[in-house]
Design an enzyme around this catalytic site. Sequence first.
Site, PDB file in Angstrom:
ATOM      1  N   LYS A 190      34.281  31.769  41.408  1.00 32.62           N
ATOM      2  CA  LYS A 190      34.131  32.719  42.520  1.00 32.62           C
ATOM      3  C   LYS A 190      34.969  33.965  42.234  1.00 32.62           C
ATOM      4  O   LYS A 190      36.198  33.949  42.287  1.00 32.62           O
ATOM      5  CB  LYS A 190      34.588  32.091  43.849  1.00 32.62           C
ATOM      6  N   GLY A 243      45.836  35.904  42.579  1.00 24.92           N
ATOM      7  CA  GLY A 243      45.623  36.770  43.735  1.00 24.92           C
ATOM      8  C   GLY A 243      46.920  36.951  44.483  1.00 24.92           C
ATOM      9  O   GLY A 243      48.012  36.818  43.910  1.00 24.92           O
ATOM     10  N   SER A 244      46.805  37.218  45.772  1.00 22.09           N
ATOM     11  CA  SER A 244      48.003  37.536  46.551  1.00 22.09           C
ATOM     12  C   SER A 244      48.803  36.268  46.863  1.00 22.09           C
ATOM     13  O   SER A 244      48.255  35.154  46.895  1.00 22.09           O
ATOM     14  CB  SER A 244      47.587  38.216  47.850  1.00 22.09           C
ATOM     15  N   GLY A 248      47.522  32.529  47.950  1.00 23.91           N
ATOM     16  CA  GLY A 248      47.971  31.441  47.071  1.00 23.91           C
ATOM     17  C   GLY A 248      48.679  30.340  47.840  1.00 23.91           C
ATOM     18  O   GLY A 248      48.453  29.150  47.607  1.00 23.91           O
ATOM     19  N   GLU A 265      48.766  32.222  40.028  1.00 23.67           N
ATOM     20  CA  GLU A 265      49.392  33.463  39.531  1.00 23.67           C
ATOM     21  C   GLU A 265      49.348  34.455  40.677  1.00 23.67           C
ATOM     22  O   GLU A 265      48.271  34.906  41.059  1.00 23.67           O
ATOM     23  CB  GLU A 265      48.627  34.031  38.339  1.00 23.67           C
ATOM     24  N   CYS A 299      49.324  43.233  38.266  1.00 19.54           N
ATOM     25  CA  CYS A 299      50.375  42.308  38.722  1.00 19.54           C
ATOM     26  C   CYS A 299      51.665  42.560  37.958  1.00 19.54           C
ATOM     27  O   CYS A 299      52.736  42.245  38.441  1.00 19.54           O
ATOM     28  CB  CYS A 299      49.925  40.872  38.573  1.00 19.54           C
TER      29      CYS A 299
HETATM   30  P1  NDP Z   1      43.494  38.031  47.291  1.00 25.79           P
HETATM   31  O1  NDP Z   1      44.439  36.900  47.375  1.00 25.79           O
HETATM   32  O2  NDP Z   1      43.077  38.683  48.531  1.00 25.79           O
HETATM   33  O3  NDP Z   1      42.138  37.559  46.580  1.00 25.79           O
HETATM   34  C1  NDP Z   1      42.107  36.902  45.353  1.00 25.79           C
HETATM   35  C2  NDP Z   1      40.873  36.025  45.307  1.00 25.79           C
HETATM   36  O4  NDP Z   1      41.001  34.977  46.268  1.00 25.79           O
HETATM   37  C3  NDP Z   1      39.579  36.750  45.664  1.00 25.79           C
HETATM   38  O5  NDP Z   1      38.527  36.215  44.909  1.00 25.79           O
HETATM   39  C4  NDP Z   1      39.413  36.418  47.139  1.00 25.79           C
HETATM   40  O6  NDP Z   1      38.103  36.536  47.611  1.00 25.79           O
HETATM   41  C5  NDP Z   1      39.866  34.975  47.134  1.00 25.79           C
HETATM   42  N1  NDP Z   1      40.274  34.467  48.439  1.00 25.79           N
HETATM   43  C6  NDP Z   1      40.680  35.175  49.523  1.00 25.79           C
HETATM   44  N2  NDP Z   1      40.963  34.321  50.540  1.00 25.79           N
HETATM   45  C7  NDP Z   1      40.723  33.065  50.095  1.00 25.79           C
HETATM   46  C8  NDP Z   1      40.818  31.778  50.679  1.00 25.79           C
HETATM   47  N3  NDP Z   1      41.239  31.594  51.922  1.00 25.79           N
HETATM   48  N4  NDP Z   1      40.494  30.704  49.937  1.00 25.79           N
HETATM   49  C9  NDP Z   1      40.095  30.852  48.656  1.00 25.79           C
HETATM   50  N5  NDP Z   1      39.959  32.049  48.049  1.00 25.79           N
HETATM   51  C10 NDP Z   1      40.289  33.149  48.756  1.00 25.79           C
HETATM   52  O7  NDP Z   1      44.129  39.044  46.252  1.00 25.79           O
HETATM   53  P2  NDP Z   1      43.524  40.419  45.745  1.00 25.79           P
HETATM   54  O8  NDP Z   1      42.126  40.281  45.276  1.00 25.79           O
HETATM   55  O9  NDP Z   1      43.816  41.424  46.787  1.00 25.79           O
HETATM   56  O10 NDP Z   1      44.410  40.663  44.425  1.00 25.79           O
HETATM   57  C11 NDP Z   1      45.600  41.346  44.444  1.00 25.79           C
HETATM   58  C12 NDP Z   1      46.756  40.380  44.329  1.00 25.79           C
HETATM   59  O11 NDP Z   1      46.649  39.581  43.168  1.00 25.79           O
HETATM   60  C13 NDP Z   1      48.073  41.090  44.197  1.00 25.79           C
HETATM   61  O12 NDP Z   1      48.982  40.564  45.121  1.00 25.79           O
HETATM   62  C14 NDP Z   1      48.533  40.816  42.771  1.00 25.79           C
HETATM   63  O13 NDP Z   1      49.892  40.765  42.578  1.00 25.79           O
HETATM   64  C15 NDP Z   1      47.893  39.511  42.487  1.00 25.79           C
HETATM   65  N6  NDP Z   1      47.648  39.376  41.062  1.00 25.79           N
HETATM   66  C16 NDP Z   1      48.469  38.564  40.335  1.00 25.79           C
HETATM   67  C17 NDP Z   1      48.320  38.425  38.992  1.00 25.79           C
HETATM   68  C18 NDP Z   1      49.202  37.508  38.219  1.00 25.79           C
HETATM   69  O14 NDP Z   1      48.848  37.141  37.109  1.00 25.79           O
HETATM   70  N7  NDP Z   1      50.346  37.087  38.735  1.00 25.79           N
HETATM   71  C19 NDP Z   1      47.271  39.139  38.260  1.00 25.79           C
HETATM   72  C20 NDP Z   1      46.442  39.960  39.102  1.00 25.79           C
HETATM   73  C21 NDP Z   1      46.637  40.057  40.464  1.00 25.79           C
HETATM   74  P3  NDP Z   1      37.595  37.889  48.303  1.00 25.79           P
HETATM   75  O15 NDP Z   1      37.688  38.945  47.273  1.00 25.79           O
HETATM   76  O16 NDP Z   1      36.207  37.557  48.685  1.00 25.79           O
HETATM   77  O17 NDP Z   1      38.498  38.138  49.467  1.00 25.79           O
END
Ligand code: NDP
Length: 509
Positions: A190, A243-244, A248, A265, A299
């Site tokens: 996804k 993601g965020s 997470g 991550e 990130c």
């Molecule tokens: P989000 O956490 O909003 O989204 C990440 C993914 O999770 C998306 O595919 C999102 O879907 C999905 N998602 C959202 N809510 C849920 C849920 N309840 N259950 C399961 N999946 C869900 O993060 P962002 O896309 O805004 O990314 C930015 C963040 O990612 C930043 O905080 C950054 O630091 C972090 N990041 C970390 C990295 C690392 O390696 N440490 C690398 C890159 C980014 P949808 O898009 O449909 O909302």
Amino acid sequence: MTETTAPPRPDTAPSDVPTFRHFIAGEWMASVGGRTFDSRNPADSRDVVGRFQQGTAADVAMAIKAAETALPMWKRTPAPKRGEILYAFGALMVQHKERLARAMTREMGKVLAEARGDVQEGIDIAFLMAGEGRRMAGETVPSELPDKWAMSIRQPIGIAGIITPWNFPMAIPCWKIMPALVTGNTVVFKPASDTPHCATLLVELMAEAGVPPGVVNLVTGTGAEVGDAIVESPDVNVISFTGSSATGKSIAVKAGGRLKRLSLELGGKNGVVVLADADLELATDGILWSAFGTTGQRCTAASRVIVEQPAVEPLLQRLESRAKRLRLGDGLLDSTDVGPLINAAAVDKVDSYIDIGRSEGDLVTGGGRARDGDLAHGNFFEPTIFAGVGPMDRIGQEEIFGPVLSVIPVADYGAAMLALNQTRYGLSSSIFTRDVNTAFRAMRDFETGIVYVNAGTTGAEVHLPFGGWKETGNGHREAGHVALDTYTEWKSIYVDFSGRLQRAQIDNQ
Ligand code: NDP
């Protein structure tokens, strides 16, 4: 290998917006819910990249079923053969690199050179993991008993749920899917709702490379619906999420309740230390690249610069004059240095930190939305620098995920090291110094998963582990051979060829 269906030919809707579909069991198919959503160019919201399926829990269930059906065949496929398919995928990415990079810039905004780098990371991990098909080393060790053999092997966990963000929309999915596949798992993928086209292009190439039907399944749609259905499924054995931190943590609670393997991550608040003896021209180059590359949405982006007092003024002068010259625009234009933020919500979030920054430090440059001319149609924000920030101030602590840099003055290396470690995150850090002893102290002292010396905070290579300490993750690593740990179970095997009962810990005492 069984042939997959041809790549999806977009159904051209009357509005001329191409419609793309999920990829389940080797077929491109519409969502059972019948709903779609649009992906738009963040540099110009009038440009609709495509229309994508708004997935449902029922779509996810079909994808999981397909992954389950394909699993016995895929895990019995010899690992070197699986590796060859990954190699073919990497070679296709090489062939299509420019097309993929341009599609990425259009969908998520990073400048073209950086988009090429994102594709290249995907290629690199595909080739690295293709090689793992012939390594995937376990251990063979001596037994404590005679005529007994002892060894360990890796085996796939089962079905991997891969949930990815938009900021590295090709590299991050490849970082996860490649090790999952080479170790014999099947995948339900996804992608972020802001980058479904990038994901679709990748999956097209995987099918073309010979990944059999059902081995990789793509379901687009929201995190709340599609992501949650993957996390909550008892049939998905491992989740890899980037993601965020907020998302997470909520996933960790759900996965923990099912004792499901989970690799996280998450966020970062990465610092650069600049000591008085540093090469300030080099430091300026490294800081600007790390802070404003990908519009601060990496990130590993540098958002705190911790500077030894004598270097503060000369460094600030250099940063200010160079940041003012950065040109905002569409990442596809050669003239552009900094592209847009991902969406309007991101602009609002960055903007909300400007007042906070003004109350905590001194605004040196930037600080506003950019709306001149063509920029008015996109999500542009000026590269922004605050000086005189305290290490515990909000702009020095919270992840803004945009082009905002805080300069934090300190007295000496000791204070710099303390300030650098004073965050809840621990992904990347760097130090600029000409003193080799201090450089080694930093390598020892900085509490981050990645440390750079005389370089910015970005630039990881795929053959070393990637990931963070503290709240950046939960201890797993991506990339490197350690990435295999996320997707495999260890099995220890003992073969007794003595022909009699031998009792470990008893008969050899
Ligand atoms: P989000 O956490 O909003 O989204 C990440 C993914 O999770 C998306 O595919 C999102 O879907 C999905 N998602 C959202 N809510 C849920 C849920 N309840 N259950 C399961 N999946 C869900 O993060 P962002 O896309 O805004 O990314 C930015 C963040 O990612 C930043 O905080 C950054 O630091 C972090 N990041 C970390 C990295 C690392 O390696 N440490 C690398 C890159 C980014 P949808 O898009 O449909 O909302």
